[in-house]
Design a protein around this motif. Structure first.
Motif: not given
Length: 217
Positions: A163-189
């Motif tokens: 559960l300790e994921t605060q500030n773990t990820f950031t965007l490398t560039k600005s992106i707007s007006n987009q429908h993003i499909l996030l892809i991961d291997d397993v959904f747990t928490t």
């Protein structure tokens, strides 16, 4: 050809010899717990995501039980250098998933930290995402999200540390007006996806959907 004879491809579950393009035999395939979710309708994954962040649609290919074959498939992909498993899983998705009238604009996979990427030699989601991108003719971006901290494998963490994921990820560039499909291997928490989703949703008029190879039962 000679290598195929000396080291034939075997089913990861029963060890019988199978075609080099496959990862399991037809008999073991029947043991996989597919979800049969509809991407654009209500399902268990979407309900879980709703508790964490605003979501458009959600899809999970398989159920990830403690002892089931789906878990073995994901572990082969992540920890045993069977990168081609990602292509097989993408094929299974394309046989079942129809975006219909709610296609995402961009496919984005959860990144590894550069140190973890170097240790493993590949990101288990890259080949999977690329094959989905090619099939659906939707662009993908492996570099939109940056993982800022190195950590041990999720499978080796207890729930508190996951559960300790605060500030773990950031965007490398600005992106707007987009429908993003996030892809991961397993959904747990769901905390990893939620952290990334909120970074994307900070930008103007973005929407987020989720696709995972498997979800915890």
């Amino acid at each position: 050809m000679i290598l195929d004879l000396l080291f034939p491809n075997r089913c990861i579950h029963c060890n019988c010899i199978i075609d080099s393009h496959f990862i399991i035999c037809t008999i073991c395939f029947e043991q996989i717990h597919f979800t049969h979710f509809e991407y654009s309708q209500e399902n268990n994954l979407k309900e879980k995501c709703k508790l964490l962040f605003p979501i458009e649609n959600a899809y999970a290919l398989m159920q990830f039980g403690k002892e089931n074959l789906s878990r073995k498939i994901i572990h082969e992909l992540k920890y045993k250098s069977r990168e081609k498993t990602g292509k097989v899983l993408a094929d299974w998705v394309t046989e079942r998933l129809d975006f219909k009238n709610d296609r995402p604009d961009l496919l984005v996979s959860v990144p590894l930290h550069p140190k973890k990427h170097k240790e493993r030699g590949y990101n288990q989601l890259h080949l999977f995402t690329k094959n989905l991108s090619d099939f659906y003719n939707i662009p993908h971006d492996h570099n939109l999200i940056r993982r800022n901290h190195y950590s041990k494998a999720q499978a080796l963490k207890d729930k508190k540390h996951r559960l300790e994921t605060q500030n773990t990820f950031t965007l490398t560039k600005s992106i707007s007006n987009q429908h993003i499909l996030l892809i991961d291997d397993v959904f747990t928490t769901g905390n990893t996806l939620a952290t990334i989703a909120w970074e994307i949703l900070k930008e103007s008029n973005n929407k987020v959907s989720v696709l995972v190879m498997a979800m915890d039962e």
